[in-house]
Design an enzyme around this catalytic site. Sequence first.
Site, short mmCIF file in Angstrom:
data_model
loop_
_atom_site.label_atom_id
_atom_site.label_comp_id
_atom_site.label_asym_id
_atom_site.label_seq_id
_atom_site.Cartn_x
_atom_site.Cartn_y
_atom_site.Cartn_z
N GLU A 22 0.84 -1.20 0.00
CA GLU A 22 0.00 0.00 0.00
C GLU A 22 0.87 1.25 0.00
O GLU A 22 0.60 2.22 -0.72
CB GLU A 22 -0.90 -0.01 1.23
CG GLU A 22 -1.74 1.25 1.40
CD GLU A 22 -2.39 1.34 2.77
OE1 GLU A 22 -3.00 2.39 3.07
OE2 GLU A 22 -2.27 0.37 3.55
N ASP A 69 0.72 3.85 -3.24
CA ASP A 69 0.28 5.24 -3.09
C ASP A 69 1.13 6.17 -3.94
O ASP A 69 0.62 7.06 -4.63
CB ASP A 69 0.35 5.62 -1.61
CG ASP A 69 -0.01 7.08 -1.37
OD1 ASP A 69 -1.18 7.44 -1.56
OD2 ASP A 69 0.89 7.86 -1.01
N GLU A 114 -4.33 0.35 -3.65
CA GLU A 114 -2.95 0.83 -3.72
C GLU A 114 -1.97 -0.33 -3.65
O GLU A 114 -0.93 -0.32 -4.32
CB GLU A 114 -2.70 1.84 -2.60
CG GLU A 114 -3.46 3.14 -2.81
CD GLU A 114 -3.35 4.10 -1.65
OE1 GLU A 114 -3.66 5.29 -1.83
OE2 GLU A 114 -2.96 3.66 -0.54
#
Length: 207
Positions: A18, A22, A98
């Site tokens: 994640e 991002d 993400e």
Amino acid sequence: FTHASWAEDRAESYERLEFLGDSVLELAIARAVFDRFGDASEGRLAKIRAHVVSRQSCAAVAKELGLGDRLLDFAGDVPPDELQRISRSRNVLAAVLEAAIAAVYLEHGFERIEPAIVCAFADRIEYARSSHVDYKTELQEALARSGTQVSYTVLEVEGPPHDRRFVCAAHVAGTQLGLGKGSTKKAAEQEAAQQALDALGVVPERI
């Protein structure tokens, strides 16, 4: 697709992916809005990007891609009610998206996955350009012209960690001018800022 609460070691969950995803997402969207909106200022481009990569936007794309269902496949021995709540959580869906972006980035590289990312977020880019209003920024800029500032206060928080409901107030010069509710603190503050703008008679500018 392993939630942190399901992993023996938190590092084995999707959270590390994640973190990487991002940044990959932000780069893809930043380049897309930079190329598409050649007459937009740096400030406007930043606002469009911020909206497009928001948790709400990411969760919507994740839902369209069926990532919540994929999460269920890796749940293991989790109570059904808890499983459904987690798989429908906006924050969880956004995080899983993400993580998925990071996984395909590591496998295929940025140039190969960039078009797919931009395509998945195409509707959000158009909405941000034509419809979205960042009420908090508009309020801050309107008040700055008169040397005044706004402050936000969380008045109430309800619900479990994965399904929160926030109530926030916007205060200007010690007076509460807006009250907002939302599933995130940011969303509640946006609604409070919108009410404050209405109270001040300020018409916000669309992105």
